[in-house]
Design an enzyme around this catalytic site. Structure first.
Site, PDB file in Angstrom:
ATOM      1  N   LYS A 160      -5.721   4.582  70.261  1.00 13.28           N
ATOM      2  CA  LYS A 160      -5.684   4.320  68.911  1.00 13.28           C
ATOM      3  C   LYS A 160      -5.649   5.614  68.044  1.00 13.28           C
ATOM      4  O   LYS A 160      -6.675   6.201  68.231  1.00 13.28           O
ATOM      5  CB  LYS A 160      -7.062   3.330  68.462  1.00 13.28           C
ATOM      6  CG  LYS A 160      -7.018   2.991  67.100  1.00 13.28           C
ATOM      7  CD  LYS A 160      -8.310   2.207  66.884  1.00 13.28           C
ATOM      8  CE  LYS A 160      -8.140   1.519  65.564  1.00 13.28           C
ATOM      9  NZ  LYS A 160      -7.924   2.581  64.077  1.00 13.28           N
TER      10      LYS A 160
ATOM     11  N   GLU B 287      -9.149   7.868  68.195  1.00 10.89           N
ATOM     12  CA  GLU B 287     -10.329   7.173  67.710  1.00 10.89           C
ATOM     13  C   GLU B 287     -11.104   6.112  68.728  1.00 10.89           C
ATOM     14  O   GLU B 287     -11.892   5.709  68.447  1.00 10.89           O
ATOM     15  CB  GLU B 287      -9.992   6.343  66.475  1.00 10.89           C
ATOM     16  CG  GLU B 287     -10.139   6.741  65.126  1.00 10.89           C
ATOM     17  CD  GLU B 287      -9.828   5.618  64.171  1.00 10.89           C
ATOM     18  OE1 GLU B 287     -10.810   5.305  63.336  1.00 10.89           O
ATOM     19  OE2 GLU B 287      -8.692   5.036  64.314  1.00 10.89           O
TER      20      GLU B 287
ATOM     21  N   LYS C 224      -4.419  -5.017  73.726  1.00 13.14           N
ATOM     22  CA  LYS C 224      -3.328  -5.974  73.244  1.00 13.14           C
ATOM     23  C   LYS C 224      -3.058  -6.922  74.615  1.00 13.14           C
ATOM     24  O   LYS C 224      -2.663  -6.266  75.810  1.00 13.14           O
ATOM     25  CB  LYS C 224      -2.238  -5.202  72.728  1.00 13.14           C
ATOM     26  CG  LYS C 224      -2.500  -4.327  71.650  1.00 13.14           C
ATOM     27  CD  LYS C 224      -1.236  -3.768  71.090  1.00 13.14           C
ATOM     28  CE  LYS C 224      -1.555  -2.697  69.937  1.00 13.14           C
ATOM     29  NZ  LYS C 224      -0.478  -2.026  69.646  1.00 13.14           N
TER      30      LYS C 224
HETATM   31  P1  ATP Z   1      -7.518  -3.063  59.447  1.00 14.13           P
HETATM   32  O1  ATP Z   1      -6.180  -2.514  59.330  1.00 14.13           O
HETATM   33  O2  ATP Z   1      -7.732  -3.648  60.636  1.00 14.13           O
HETATM   34  O3  ATP Z   1      -8.004  -3.533  58.247  1.00 14.13           O
HETATM   35  P2  ATP Z   1      -8.141  -0.319  59.107  1.00 14.13           P
HETATM   36  O4  ATP Z   1      -6.980  -0.228  58.334  1.00 14.13           O
HETATM   37  O5  ATP Z   1      -9.442   0.266  58.646  1.00 14.13           O
HETATM   38  O6  ATP Z   1      -8.330  -1.863  59.672  1.00 14.13           O
HETATM   39  P3  ATP Z   1      -8.498   0.413  61.872  1.00 14.13           P
HETATM   40  O7  ATP Z   1      -9.723  -0.461  61.879  1.00 14.13           O
HETATM   41  O8  ATP Z   1      -8.981   1.844  61.999  1.00 14.13           O
HETATM   42  O9  ATP Z   1      -7.849   0.449  60.394  1.00 14.13           O
HETATM   43  O10 ATP Z   1      -7.413  -0.099  62.829  1.00 14.13           O
HETATM   44  C1  ATP Z   1      -6.101  -0.698  62.629  1.00 14.13           C
HETATM   45  C2  ATP Z   1      -5.037   0.497  62.584  1.00 14.13           C
HETATM   46  O11 ATP Z   1      -5.159   1.280  63.608  1.00 14.13           O
HETATM   47  C3  ATP Z   1      -3.701  -0.164  62.588  1.00 14.13           C
HETATM   48  O12 ATP Z   1      -3.555  -0.482  61.285  1.00 14.13           O
HETATM   49  C4  ATP Z   1      -2.805   1.366  62.694  1.00 14.13           C
HETATM   50  O13 ATP Z   1      -2.746   2.046  61.612  1.00 14.13           O
HETATM   51  C5  ATP Z   1      -3.799   2.044  63.445  1.00 14.13           C
HETATM   52  N1  ATP Z   1      -3.397   2.161  65.158  1.00 14.13           N
HETATM   53  C6  ATP Z   1      -3.150   3.342  65.674  1.00 14.13           C
HETATM   54  N2  ATP Z   1      -2.884   3.505  66.929  1.00 14.13           N
HETATM   55  C7  ATP Z   1      -2.426   2.055  67.096  1.00 14.13           C
HETATM   56  C8  ATP Z   1      -1.947   1.243  68.196  1.00 14.13           C
HETATM   57  N3  ATP Z   1      -1.626   1.815  69.309  1.00 14.13           N
HETATM   58  N4  ATP Z   1      -1.692   0.117  67.753  1.00 14.13           N
HETATM   59  C9  ATP Z   1      -1.943  -0.608  66.720  1.00 14.13           C
HETATM   60  N5  ATP Z   1      -2.424   0.126  65.616  1.00 14.13           N
HETATM   61  C10 ATP Z   1      -2.773   1.438  65.843  1.00 14.13           C
END
Ligand code: ATP
Length: 666
Positions: free
Chosen positions: A298, A471, A476
């Site tokens: 992530k 992070e 999935k």
């Molecule tokens: P959310 O989008 O779930 O409301 P958020 O914007 O606060 O929460 P996070 O909780 O940090 O974001 O987690 C989701 C985000 O992580 C995704 O929207 C994307 O931008 C990011 N991300 C990073 N790596 C990946 C990955 N491998 N697959 C999907 N998303 C990823």
């Protein structure tokens, strides 16, 4: 009277066939919706109005839908209202012979400028009755106002607003002014608008425009049809979130033709699939036991949905336009990058766009990629923290002046060579991605992933991701019907596992800053604490969640205070829900969104977040909240919702272990 239960779309409408829909008909509909809190009733009222429009004046359905949502165009056109209240007050004052101070005082008292505008018009005597307003003309005027930019346009805007306002009757003034201010505040969510469209299309099906007699209610057969129509409209809207395309097809060909005409299209951004938070490796295994799944790193950057359309097929006399195998080429000049919220970030990332030929193999003529753009140290080949990415210019960046380099980590392929892939399982999408795209060191990488099946493997993947400056993990599902790309959904088929919250509540929250408390001692001159809120899209309210005073460096407080001072308003908006014991020293317009972490969530008699969702008279509050960072990429409406706050509260072990298990009330 659209609120009538046994509504007949022709007999009960207040205009005749072929006439432009009066704005009053829409205003009365919005008023009736505002007068009820029951979602099903709202849907019925709105569908009655839509039915009349569909039968009598179908060309006014599109402006009607937009005005119910207080939108002017698809979200990615970034055409927004939200005129400063002072200008609206000036316009109201000038038209009704009141001073600005009088209008301001009235607005402060009632907390709703829309109502002030309506009352001021009602008590005003006029020499001439203006021509009644037409819905389509009001919509056009709202668009004109939104298009006027720059300081010099202020007077022009006020003039245009005045010309509309003087023609308003009854509730028209309330909704006109609220539309202009940017919030309708009738508690109508977009899903309800889509459901109302489905109900209208079932009861008065276009294109034949048969009028179903609704006086006896829907038969089981018609209910089935309604479910099918609602599904068609909602899924089509997810793939193609653009009413300009969807409504004409609905009217001309009916709901059944929607999937064929409105498909996922490069250039039209989709609402992305989102993940559910989890607190630990065990929770992942509990959910995914027996399924095939993968742990992707992530990355901590900004979501980037990259769209590449294809060039139109050449149609020379030698090549028939429908020749089956005409190879198409990508139209790189029209490629675009969209944010998590469908905003157009193309001018922010000229570097990404220039590098596209490196990524795309010759076999690609069009595609949509889901990616994370991450700040990157090209020399040391290292991922940099999100804070560095956030220093990049947000618009109109010139590539030669870009200091922060980005590397794009591609994690999904949603569309390839003219065909949508969202219904295919992730394993297949991932194979196609690797087959048709290539990695370029420091520019394009596939998200690192490990297909796992045991707790130990997930734990090892998490450890590797953290060592790789990520992070945590996105876990999935890989195959079967649970592994499709679920547009616009926070799905349980994607779980996020962040290193920071393994022992915490499961996720950070993104909250809206409503007010500030003046700092004391070392913090004199800046705000030392803040009142935070979540957003409830059902009621369009900001509900207080906690006060916060920790997690800030002195420098943070300086910069945050300076930014927030630009948003100071005289009193709370009347869609703020809070207890008077939390009254801050300064109130802010809803603008700043911050990410915060907390020790846990508890029930609170004073805070209003998720009030009634867990317990009838109690809200939910954060304990020991700490500031993490500013979330520039989220609007206040994208903040953590009341529903999510309730879910986070209920997912806590200490709550789950209680004998009687509450569930989130819908
Ligand atoms: P959310 O989008 O779930 O409301 P958020 O914007 O606060 O929460 P996070 O909780 O940090 O974001 O987690 C989701 C985000 O992580 C995704 O929207 C994307 O931008 C990011 N991300 C990073 N790596 C990946 C990955 N491998 N697959 C999907 N998303 C990823």
């Amino acid at each position: 009277n659209p609120a009538k239960a046994k509504y007949h779309p022709i007999r009960d409408a207040c205009w005749s066939e072929g006439q432009p829909v009066p704005y009053l008909a829409l205003a009365k509909t919005l008023e009736a919706i505002e007068g009820t809190s029951a979602r099903l009733k709202m849907i019925e009222i709105l569908s009655n109005y839509f039915r009349s429009v569909m039968v009598l004046t179908p060309e006014d359905l599109l402006p009607s839908v937009y005005m119910c949502l207080n939108q002017l165009a698809p979200a990615y056109h970034s055409l927004e209202l939200g005129i400063a209240e002072t200008y609206l007050m000036k316009a109201i004052g000038q038209c009704t012979g009141r001073t600005l101070a009088q209008v301001k005082a009235a607005a402060q008292k009632s907390g709703d400028l829309g109502l002030v505008a309506e009352q001021a018009r009602a008590t005003q005597r006029t020499m001439f009755q203006s021509k009644p307003l037409e819905a389509r003309k009001v919509f056009q005027a709202l668009k004109d106002v939104a298009h006027m930019t720059g300081q010099a346009s202020v007077n022009k805007k006020i003039g245009k607003i005045q010309s509309l306002y003087v023609a308003c009757r009854n509730a028209e003034a309330r909704y006109l002014i609220r539309s202009l201010a940017g919030k309708l505040r009738i508690g109508l969510a977009e899903q309800s608008v889509l459901q109302a469209l489905a109900l209208a299309a079932t009861m008065t099906p276009p294109p034949q425009r048969d009028v179903l007699d609704a006086s006896k209610g829907l038969t089981p057969e018609e209910f089935k049809k309604l479910d099918a129509t609602a599904l068609l409209i909602k899924t089509t809207y997810c793939e193609c979130p653009n009413y300009d395309l969807l409504i004409p097809v609905l009217l001309q060909h009916g709901a059944a033709a929607l999937p064929q005409h409105c498909r996922l299209t490069p250039g039209v951004p989709l609402k992305p699939m989102l993940a559910h938070p989890t607190k630990g490796v065990h929770e992942v295994l509990n959910r995914f036991e027996g399924l095939e799944f993968t742990c992707e790193w992530k990355y901590d950057g900004e979501r980037a949905q990259i769209h590449v359309p294809s060039l139109p097929a050449p149609s020379t006399p030698d090549t028939a336009p429908d020749a089956p195998d005409t190879p198409l080429a990508p139209d790189l000049a029209k490629a675009a990058v969209f944010s998590r919220n469908q905003e157009d970030n193309t001018s922010k990332y000229p570097d990404i766009l220039r590098r596209l030929p490196g990524l795309l193999k010759e076999s690609v003529s069009s595609c949509v990629l889901d990616c994370e753009a991450v700040a990157y140290d090209v020399v040391n080949k290292q991922i940099l923290p999100f804070q560095i990415l956030s220093t990049r210019k947000r618009k109109d960046a010139v590539e030669s002046e870009i200091k922060v380099q980005v590397c794009v980590f591609v994690f999904d392929l949603l569309f390839l060579n003219g065909a949508s892939l969202v219904a295919r399982p992730l394993r297949e999408r991932r194979d196609l991605l690797r087959q048709h795209c290539r990695e370029v060191e420091g520019e394009w990488h596939f998200a690192t992933s490990v297909d796992c099946s045991t707790t130990e493997e997930v734990a090892a993947a998490l450890d590797a991701a953290v060592r790789g400056s990520c992070e945590g993990l996105m876990v999935k599902t890989l195959s079967g019907k649970d592994a499709t790309y679920e547009i616009a959904r926070r799905s349980r088929n994607w779980l996020k596992l962040k290193k920071d919250y393994l022992d915490g509540v499961g996720d950070t929250l993104d909250v809206v800053v409503l007010g500030g408390y003046s700092g004391r001692g070392k913090r004199t001159g800046v705000f030392g604490g803040f009142l935070l809120a979540c957003y409830d899209p059902q009621t369009e309210e900001y509900q207080s969640l906690c006060k916060i005073g920790t997690g800030f460096s002195d420098e943070d407080l300086q910069t945050l205070s300076a930014t927030l001072k630009e948003h100071v308003i005289e009193g709370p908006r009347n869609y703020y829900r809070y207890d008077s014991s939390h009254e801050p020293d300064s109130w802010f317009a809803p603008a700043a969104v911050w990410e915060v972490r907390c020790a846990d969530l508890s029930l609170s008699p004073a805070h209003r977040a998720a009030l009634g969702l867990v317990e009838p008279d109690k809200g939910v509050s954060l304990r020991f909240p700490r500031f993490v960072r500013v979330r520039d990429d989220k609007t206040p409406e994208n903040a953590t919702s009341a529903q999510q706050v309730a879910e986070l509260y209920l997912s806590q072990d200490q709550v789950k272990n209680q004998t009687s298990k509450p569930t989130v009330q819908d």
